[in-house]
Structures are given as C-alpha cells and as structure tokens.
Design a protein around this motif. Structure first.
Motif, PDB file in Angstrom:
ATOM      1  N   ALA A 158      29.907   9.250  58.291  1.00  0.00           N
ATOM      2  CA  ALA A 158      29.370   9.545  59.628  1.00  0.00           C
ATOM      3  C   ALA A 158      27.948  10.085  59.541  1.00  0.00           C
ATOM      4  N   ALA A 159      27.672  10.960  58.566  1.00  0.00           N
ATOM      5  CA  ALA A 159      26.327  11.520  58.424  1.00  0.00           C
ATOM      6  C   ALA A 159      25.313  10.436  58.075  1.00  0.00           C
ATOM      7  N   VAL A 160      25.683   9.540  57.174  1.00  0.00           N
ATOM      8  CA  VAL A 160      24.785   8.436  56.806  1.00  0.00           C
ATOM      9  C   VAL A 160      24.496   7.564  58.021  1.00  0.00           C
ATOM     10  N   THR A 161      25.510   7.290  58.815  1.00  0.00           N
ATOM     11  CA  THR A 161      25.328   6.457  60.004  1.00  0.00           C
ATOM     12  C   THR A 161      24.400   7.116  61.017  1.00  0.00           C
ATOM     13  N   VAL A 162      24.588   8.411  61.263  1.00  0.00           N
ATOM     14  CA  VAL A 162      23.744   9.121  62.229  1.00  0.00           C
ATOM     15  C   VAL A 162      22.298   9.167  61.747  1.00  0.00           C
ATOM     16  N   ILE A 163      22.092   9.464  60.470  1.00  0.00           N
ATOM     17  CA  ILE A 163      20.729   9.522  59.926  1.00  0.00           C
ATOM     18  C   ILE A 163      20.053   8.160  60.040  1.00  0.00           C
ATOM     19  N   ASP A 164      20.779   7.101  59.706  1.00  0.00           N
ATOM     20  CA  ASP A 164      20.192   5.759  59.782  1.00  0.00           C
ATOM     21  C   ASP A 164      19.864   5.368  61.222  1.00  0.00           C
ATOM     22  N   VAL A 165      20.701   5.779  62.180  1.00  0.00           N
ATOM     23  CA  VAL A 165      20.417   5.474  63.585  1.00  0.00           C
ATOM     24  C   VAL A 165      19.142   6.184  64.024  1.00  0.00           C
ATOM     25  N   LEU A 166      19.006   7.451  63.654  1.00  0.00           N
ATOM     26  CA  LEU A 166      17.827   8.219  64.064  1.00  0.00           C
ATOM     27  C   LEU A 166      16.547   7.654  63.457  1.00  0.00           C
ATOM     28  N   ILE A 167      16.635   7.123  62.249  1.00  0.00           N
ATOM     29  CA  ILE A 167      15.449   6.536  61.628  1.00  0.00           C
ATOM     30  C   ILE A 167      15.206   5.118  62.133  1.00  0.00           C
ATOM     31  N   ALA A 168      16.265   4.363  62.333  1.00  0.00           N
ATOM     32  CA  ALA A 168      16.129   2.948  62.670  1.00  0.00           C
ATOM     33  C   ALA A 168      15.645   2.731  64.099  1.00  0.00           C
ATOM     34  N   LEU A 169      16.036   3.577  65.036  1.00  0.00           N
ATOM     35  CA  LEU A 169      15.667   3.363  66.440  1.00  0.00           C
ATOM     36  C   LEU A 169      14.151   3.307  66.653  1.00  0.00           C
ATOM     37  N   PRO A 170      13.388   4.316  66.231  1.00  0.00           N
ATOM     38  CA  PRO A 170      11.934   4.204  66.453  1.00  0.00           C
ATOM     39  C   PRO A 170      11.288   3.078  65.657  1.00  0.00           C
ATOM     40  N   MET A 171      11.789   2.838  64.428  1.00  0.00           N
ATOM     41  CA  MET A 171      11.208   1.765  63.628  1.00  0.00           C
ATOM     42  C   MET A 171      11.458   0.407  64.271  1.00  0.00           C
ATOM     43  N   ALA A 172      12.696   0.174  64.724  1.00  0.00           N
ATOM     44  CA  ALA A 172      13.026  -1.107  65.341  1.00  0.00           C
ATOM     45  C   ALA A 172      12.297  -1.285  66.665  1.00  0.00           C
ATOM     46  N   PHE A 173      12.144  -0.208  67.431  1.00  0.00           N
ATOM     47  CA  PHE A 173      11.433  -0.320  68.705  1.00  0.00           C
ATOM     48  C   PHE A 173       9.965  -0.664  68.475  1.00  0.00           C
ATOM     49  N   PHE A 174       9.336  -0.027  67.482  1.00  0.00           N
ATOM     50  CA  PHE A 174       7.938  -0.354  67.187  1.00  0.00           C
ATOM     51  C   PHE A 174       7.806  -1.808  66.756  1.00  0.00           C
ATOM     52  N   MET A 175       8.722  -2.269  65.926  1.00  0.00           N
ATOM     53  CA  MET A 175       8.659  -3.647  65.452  1.00  0.00           C
ATOM     54  C   MET A 175       8.822  -4.639  66.593  1.00  0.00           C
ATOM     55  N   ALA A 176       9.758  -4.371  67.504  1.00  0.00           N
ATOM     56  CA  ALA A 176      10.101  -5.351  68.536  1.00  0.00           C
ATOM     57  C   ALA A 176       9.159  -5.325  69.729  1.00  0.00           C
ATOM     58  N   LYS A 177       8.631  -4.134  70.082  1.00  0.00           N
ATOM     59  CA  LYS A 177       7.905  -4.017  71.350  1.00  0.00           C
ATOM     60  C   LYS A 177       6.454  -3.576  71.214  1.00  0.00           C
ATOM     61  N   VAL A 178       6.054  -3.074  70.064  1.00  0.00           N
ATOM     62  CA  VAL A 178       4.702  -2.545  69.929  1.00  0.00           C
ATOM     63  C   VAL A 178       3.865  -3.372  68.956  1.00  0.00           C
ATOM     64  N   ALA A 179       4.425  -3.705  67.805  1.00  0.00           N
ATOM     65  CA  ALA A 179       3.665  -4.392  66.764  1.00  0.00           C
ATOM     66  C   ALA A 179       3.290  -5.807  67.212  1.00  0.00           C
ATOM     67  N   SER A 180       2.178  -6.295  66.692  1.00  0.00           N
ATOM     68  CA  SER A 180       1.760  -7.670  66.951  1.00  0.00           C
ATOM     69  C   SER A 180       2.688  -8.639  66.230  1.00  0.00           C
ATOM     70  N   PRO A 181       2.720  -9.905  66.633  1.00  0.00           N
ATOM     71  CA  PRO A 181       3.596 -10.870  65.943  1.00  0.00           C
ATOM     72  C   PRO A 181       3.355 -10.932  64.442  1.00  0.00           C
ATOM     73  N   ARG A 182       2.107 -10.877  64.003  1.00  0.00           N
ATOM     74  CA  ARG A 182       1.817 -10.918  62.570  1.00  0.00           C
ATOM     75  C   ARG A 182       2.357  -9.661  61.878  1.00  0.00           C
TER      76      ARG A 182
END
Length: 306
Positions: A104-128
């Motif tokens: 459970a701890a590993v899952t929570v930590i990964d969610v907290l790290i993955a959410l901002p990273m995935a959001f930046f990749m999908a909605k902020v970063a350029s296609p390249r």
C-alpha cells in the motif's frame, strides 16, 4: 466451350474433390463463426489452462499436503494443517500485514509521484518533449532488475550517497523496511506513470478550458475534473504496483536487512526448510488478496485501462 471452361477454372480446383472433407470442413466453418473463432483461440487458451491455471491448481493442491517431520518426505493426504498454522501463529499474521502495508505504501508513493509527472507529459509538454519523456520513463525498464536493486544497495550503504545527502555517514535510512519501500517505489514507478499518462491523454482539453471559463482555479480543476476522470487509470496502475510489491522477495533480500515479507517466507520454506507444502500455503495469501482486489475494482473500469 469445354476448353474455355477448363481454362476458366481456378488453379488447384482439380486437386480438391467437389465434396471432399477439406471442402466440407471449410463450408462448415464458414457457416459457424463461433467454431471458427474457437479454433483460432484454442492454442492460446490451451496454453493459459495448462501453464497458468494448471500451475495455480497444483499450488492449491500441494498446499493441502504436509511434510513428515521425521523423514522429510511429502505426505500427499489432504489436510488444512498448513492453513491452520498460518491463521493461528501471530508471526504469519504480522508478516502478512507488513506485506500489505509495504504494498500500500509503495502504491501511494507512486501515485503521488506519477500524477504530476503524467499530467505534465500529457497536457503541458510539447509533442517532441512528450516522446522524449516517455522514452526516459521506459528506459529503466530495459535494465536488469538485479542491477537496479544492487545499485540502490550501494547508494543506501553506510557512508553511501544517501547517507551523505542526509548529512553524513549513518544519517540515512540504511537497510530495512524504509529502504524496501523506497526501492520498490522506484522499481514500479513506470507501471503507475504510463496508465495515468494514457488516461490523461484521452482527457479532452475542452473540459479543462470549460472549467477555467467557469472560474475554477487550477487546484479546483484538478480535484473536480481531472481526478474523477483518471480514477480508473490510477486503479489500473495500482494493480501493477500493489501486486508486484506484495509478492516481491528479491528487493527485501538485497536492501531489506532483517525485514520479513511473505515472499521471504515462501523462499525460505522452499530452500532451507524444504517444506514445499507450507510455502505453497503461504503463496496462496497474495493470490487470494489480489483476486479479492480485482473483484473489488472490476466495476470501476480499471481493467479496461490495462
């Protein structure tokens, strides 16, 4: 006319009888789509039944056996003695709860790290930049599991880089439960980022623009628009991180110190104790936990994100 009819006939038709078994089978399969699909899927389904479900069946059956304490021979008589020992001995309940806590701890930590990273990749970063970031996330998966685990062992060693980051030798977490959670979080992080990234990529930008037009700030948009839409993606990623952490034993052996999880007990009973039935009974614990978890999340749509 006869010659033309002969020339117009498709090549190879003379070699197949008009009502031969091949032609009859072909006509029957053409009329029965279900049988045609079953024939195509028969080989992979057979492999699934034999290799996967068959191995699970053997696991559950062998968990009902025991080992003769005097001779060490297997006693192939069905009994629930192994399961009674697991349920009555406090040490096994403690190890099970500790394993659940680590997963459970590993899952929570990964969610907290993955959410901002995935959001930046999908909605902020350029296609390249997005393509480069996806490659950067996938790159650690190409390296050996053991290489990454032993690299963390070096970093977490007494006087290693992590110790000096915290101010000197002995100030870091060292080997133990914290190190186990840290390394497992690093190992399984890509399995959480990728499903969330896929879910965010399918999220229409018009929803975010509509939220901003209605006066919602960034935090409110994330809470009210983004998070509800990507819950299935988060659950899909948690299936990977939770299950992989629950059954892991190699990382615990390398950086866990004296920490004991379910995987360690299974490995110990297979090796030194030579008690295969008891290790099989222990191995059923994470299997049953994951079956219950999958049944619980089945209605969330998370399985469609895998």
């Amino acid at each position: 006319m006869t010659a033309l009819s002969t020339l117009d006939r498709p090549a190879g038709e003379d070699s197949i009888p008009a009502r031969g078994p091949v032609r009859r089978l072909s006509s029957w399969l053409h009329r029965h789509r279900g049988a045609r699909l079953a024939g195509l899927l028969s080989a992979p389904l057979l492999w699934l039944l034999v290799a996967y479900l068959g191995s699970l069946a053997v696991l559950f059956v062998s968990a009902l056996w025991t080992v003769n304490s005097f001779t060490g021979d297997l006693v192939r008589e069905p009994t629930f003695a192994n399961f009674r020992t697991i349920l009555t001995e406090a040490v096994y309940r403690t190890v099970t709860l500790r394993s659940l806590g680590v997963a459970a701890a590993v899952t929570v930590i990964d969610v907290l790290i993955a959410l901002p990273m995935a959001f930046f990749m999908a909605k902020v970063a350029s296609p390249r930049s997005r393509r480069l970031l996806v490659i950067a996330i996938l790159t650690p998966l190409w390296a050996s599991y053991l290489v990454k685990a032993y690299a963390w062992r070096v970093m977490l060693a007494n006087g290693g880089p992590v110790d000096w980051l915290f101010g000197g030798a002995g100030n870091g977490p060292g080997y133990g439960l914290v190190a186990t959670v840290l390394v497992l979080s690093y190992l399984w992080l890509p399995y959480m980022i990728l499903p969330i990234y896929a879910g965010l990529e399918r999220l229409p930008d018009s929803l975010l623009e509509a939220s901003a037009d209605l006066g919602a700030r960034g935090g409110r948009t994330v809470r009210s628009v983004v998070l509800p839409m990507i819950v299935p993606s988060v659950i899909a990623g948690s299936i990977f991180t939770f299950s992989l952490s629950l059954g892991d034993y190699i990382t615990v052996q390398i950086v866990g110190g004296k920490t004991q999880l379910i995987g360690n007990l299974v490995y110990a009973n297979i090796g030194a104790a030579n008690n295969l039935p008891f290790s099989a009974a222990l191995a059923t614990i994470p299997v049953l936990i994951m079956v219950g978890y999958l049944v619980a999340v089945r209605r969330s749509g998370a399985l469609e994100e895998l």
